[in-house]
Design an enzyme around this catalytic site. Structure first.
Site, PDB file in Angstrom:
ATOM      1  N   THR A 238      -5.835   6.813  -0.220  1.00 15.34           N
ATOM      2  CA  THR A 238      -4.806   6.576  -1.249  1.00 15.34           C
ATOM      3  C   THR A 238      -4.425   7.853  -1.999  1.00 15.34           C
ATOM      4  OG1 THR A 238      -5.468   4.281  -1.546  1.00 15.34           O
ATOM      5  CG2 THR A 238      -4.305   5.304  -3.388  1.00 15.34           C
TER       6      THR A 238
ATOM      7  N   ASP B 159       0.865  -1.181   0.000  1.00 14.32           N
ATOM      8  CA  ASP B 159       0.000   0.000   0.000  1.00 14.32           C
ATOM      9  C   ASP B 159       0.908   1.239   0.000  1.00 14.32           C
ATOM     10  OD1 ASP B 159      -1.687   2.119   0.781  1.00 14.32           O
ATOM     11  OD2 ASP B 159      -2.901   0.815   2.061  1.00 14.32           O
TER      12      ASP B 159
ATOM     13  N   PRO C  75     -26.392   1.643 -19.646  1.00  9.66           N
ATOM     14  CA  PRO C  75     -26.957   2.738 -18.839  1.00  9.66           C
ATOM     15  C   PRO C  75     -26.269   4.091 -19.052  1.00  9.66           C
ATOM     16  CG  PRO C  75     -25.510   1.379 -17.491  1.00  9.66           C
ATOM     17  CD  PRO C  75     -25.508   0.752 -18.850  1.00  9.66           C
TER      18      PRO C  75
ATOM     19  N   HIS D 143     -22.717  15.489 -11.552  1.00 11.26           N
ATOM     20  CA  HIS D 143     -22.054  15.108 -12.811  1.00 11.26           C
ATOM     21  C   HIS D 143     -21.521  16.332 -13.576  1.00 11.26           C
ATOM     22  CE1 HIS D 143     -22.482  12.129 -16.438  1.00 11.26           C
ATOM     23  NE2 HIS D 143     -21.251  12.562 -16.281  1.00 11.26           N
TER      24      HIS D 143
ATOM     25  N   THR E 292      -5.228  14.377 -13.137  1.00  9.71           N
ATOM     26  CA  THR E 292      -6.376  14.282 -14.037  1.00  9.71           C
ATOM     27  C   THR E 292      -6.949  15.659 -14.386  1.00  9.71           C
ATOM     28  OG1 THR E 292      -8.685  13.560 -14.097  1.00  9.71           O
ATOM     29  CG2 THR E 292      -7.765  13.893 -11.930  1.00  9.71           C
ATOM     30  N   ASP E 293      -7.632  15.740 -15.531  1.00 10.39           N
ATOM     31  CA  ASP E 293      -8.321  16.989 -15.901  1.00 10.39           C
ATOM     32  C   ASP E 293      -9.469  17.310 -14.944  1.00 10.39           C
ATOM     33  OD1 ASP E 293     -10.172  15.051 -16.734  1.00 10.39           O
ATOM     34  OD2 ASP E 293     -10.190  15.679 -18.845  1.00 10.39           O
ATOM     35  N   GLU E 294      -9.888  16.307 -14.136  1.00  6.68           N
ATOM     36  CA  GLU E 294     -11.039  16.545 -13.255  1.00  6.68           C
ATOM     37  C   GLU E 294     -10.733  17.551 -12.150  1.00  6.68           C
ATOM     38  OE1 GLU E 294     -13.621  13.437 -12.246  1.00  6.68           O
ATOM     39  OE2 GLU E 294     -13.305  12.361 -14.119  1.00  6.68           O
TER      40      GLU E 294
ATOM     41  N   LYS F 155      -7.880  13.877  -5.712  1.00  8.65           N
ATOM     42  CA  LYS F 155      -6.758  14.031  -6.646  1.00  8.65           C
ATOM     43  C   LYS F 155      -6.164  15.440  -6.532  1.00  8.65           C
ATOM     44  CE  LYS F 155      -5.316  11.528  -9.333  1.00  8.65           C
ATOM     45  NZ  LYS F 155      -4.247  10.480  -9.221  1.00  8.65           N
TER      46      LYS F 155
ATOM     47  N   ARG G 259     -16.599  14.709 -22.783  1.00  2.00           N
ATOM     48  CA  ARG G 259     -15.304  14.259 -22.281  1.00  2.00           C
ATOM     49  C   ARG G 259     -14.309  14.308 -23.438  1.00  2.00           C
ATOM     50  NH1 ARG G 259     -17.805  15.019 -18.413  1.00  2.00           N
ATOM     51  NH2 ARG G 259     -18.081  13.773 -16.517  1.00  2.00           N
TER      52      ARG G 259
ATOM     53  N   ARG H 218     -25.642  10.660 -12.766  1.00  2.14           N
ATOM     54  CA  ARG H 218     -24.640  10.639 -11.679  1.00  2.14           C
ATOM     55  C   ARG H 218     -24.810  11.927 -10.876  1.00  2.14           C
ATOM     56  NH1 ARG H 218     -18.498  10.384 -13.825  1.00  2.14           N
ATOM     57  NH2 ARG H 218     -18.769   8.140 -13.668  1.00  2.14           N
TER      58      ARG H 218
ATOM     59  N   TYR I 235     -13.703  12.004  -5.725  1.00  2.00           N
ATOM     60  CA  TYR I 235     -12.498  11.560  -6.463  1.00  2.00           C
ATOM     61  C   TYR I 235     -11.668  12.763  -6.891  1.00  2.00           C
ATOM     62  CZ  TYR I 235      -9.712  10.407 -10.591  1.00  2.00           C
ATOM     63  OH  TYR I 235      -8.699  10.328 -11.514  1.00  2.00           O
TER      64      TYR I 235
END
Ligand code: NAD
Ligand code: DAU
Length: 343
Positions: free
Chosen positions: A101, A60, A205, A276, A126-128, A154, A214, A273, A150
């Site tokens: 994590t 880990d 779905p 979203h 990430t781009d997020e 990040k 995206r 979501r 998430y």
């Protein structure tokens, strides 16, 4: 660089990077450290298992003792960190592991890396972290507005990296990739989930109206982007790795069904979501200025991906059992029950 620790490389992008590095740089020693969570899979590394310049350690990244032992044992001089909880939907259902994590784990890696006097630390992000952008392209200096647990985790990991660079003078580089697809992607993400479900003629779905945007990036182009940033990136800088291929989700699903030869009648619109993000899009000119160039166009990359899942049922059928089915039920059973067909 001589002895490179690649964390989280039993997952999708990390394993592609490990396979690429072992083959492209035979004079580097590549040590993979991975916890083997539900998303980690030794099958992803089978093709390099017998290579002399590759080793695997199960641990880990948030386990200080284990990280310290591995850094010492292999005389590590470089860390490339892919290890993360990576699925937005799971971060909505159960965020704890994301903080563990994606924030604490990154901190432990940095702290142990500093103690061991490592050279470069590359954090895969990430781009997020930029959040939802209505128009235009995100550039590296833009503010962070993460919206899911998430994305927030990040962003927290990135800020830890920044702090070790500024406070302790560590040599760090960050990459921010866009929506990545290709072989060996765990079948919970849009494309591998929908390809494998469509192969079995099961309903697909689509969240909400399917008009979210995206930026689709083939995994091999993501890997070469990280390679360029690792070798040529300026210390303390971040680099966007964009597919420069923004599309509505529904168009991605249509293209996938066409490539697979399956009907659009499989599509179901299901409740959206939560939180979203509608649109991500990034400018990649900073990385291009270092020499990076995408090699894959969308139609070729999509067909290669569809063909890989068609030809590798041995890989994904055994994943779609046990815990996976529990997750699938939790995430989709109610949604599909209240779904509507696409027009
Ligand atoms: P993945 O979920 O397929 O793989 C994650 C890997 O990390 C797994 O092998 C897992 O076992 C390992 N891991 C998780 N927790 C760990 C821990 N505490 N210690 C050690 N190992 C641990 O993820 P992916 O899609 O390959 O993403 C890899 C990285 O790239 C992540 O950091 C993610 O945020 C980032 N990223 C992904 C995308 C994408 O579209 N998939 C895009 C941009 C950035
Ligand atoms: O943008 C980079 C990010 O891309 C990475 O940082 C993440 O690790 C990675 O998981 C991915 O996040 P997304 O949430 O964009 O990927 P996902 O495949 O889950 O969803 C892509 C789009 O498809 C998103 O708008 C949600 C939609 N979707 C997804 C699933 C799983 C659906 O409509 N239905 C689904 O069942």
């Amino acid at each position: 660089m001589k002895n490179i620790l690649v964390t989280g490389a039993a997952g999708f992008i990390g394993s592609a990077f490990a396979r690429y590095m072992v083959e492209t740089y035979p004079h580097y020693n590549i040590v993979v450290l991975d916890k083997l969570t539900y998303a980690g899979n030794r099958d992803n590394l089978l093709s390099i298992d017998d290579e002399e310049n590759y080793r695997f350690e199960r641990a880990d990244i948030a386990d200080r003792g284990a990280v310290s032992r591995v850094l010492q044992q292999y005389d590590i001089d470089t860390i490339v960190n892919f290890a993360a909880e990576s699925h937005v939907d799971r971060s909505i259902l159960a965020p704890d592991a994301f903080v563990h994590t994606d924030v604490v784990g990154v901190y432990i890696l940095l702290d142990e890396g500093k103690k061991h006097g490592i050279g470069r630390f590359l954090q895969v992000s990430t781009d997020e972290v930029y959040g939802d952008i209505e128009s235009g392209l995100s550039v590296e200096g833009d503010r962070f507005l993460p919206n899911s647990p998430y994305a927030a985790a990040k962003a927290g990991g990135e800020l830890m990296v920044r702090s070790y660079q500024v406070t302790h003078g560590m040599d760090t580089v960050i990459t921010r990739g866009s929506n990545t697809f290709g072989p060996y992607q765990y079948p919970e993400k849009l494309l591998p989930l929908f390809i494998t479900e469509a192969i079995d003629d099961r309903p697909l779905p689509v969240y909400g109206d399917g008009k979210q945007i995206r930026d689709w990036l083939y995994v091999e182009d993501h890997v070469t982007g990280i390679d360029v940033a690792l070798h040529h990136g300026v210390s303390g800088e971040a680099y966007n790795i964009a597919g420069e291929n923004t599309q509505f989700n529904i168009d991605v699903v249509h293209a996938m069904l066409d490539a697979l030869g399956k009907p659009r009648s499989l599509i179901r619109h299901v409740p959206d979501r939560e939180g979203h993000d509608r649109r991500y899009a990034m400018d990649a000119s900073k990385l291009r200025a270092l020499g990076w160039k995408r090699q894959w166009d969308w139609p070729r990359a999509l067909q290669a991906t569809v063909d890989w899942y068609l030809n590798n049922e041995w890989w994904w059928r055994k994943i779609k059992t046990g815990e996976y089915l529990e997750y699938f039920k939790r995430q989709y059973a109610e949604r599909l029950a209240s779904s509507s067909a696409s027009e």
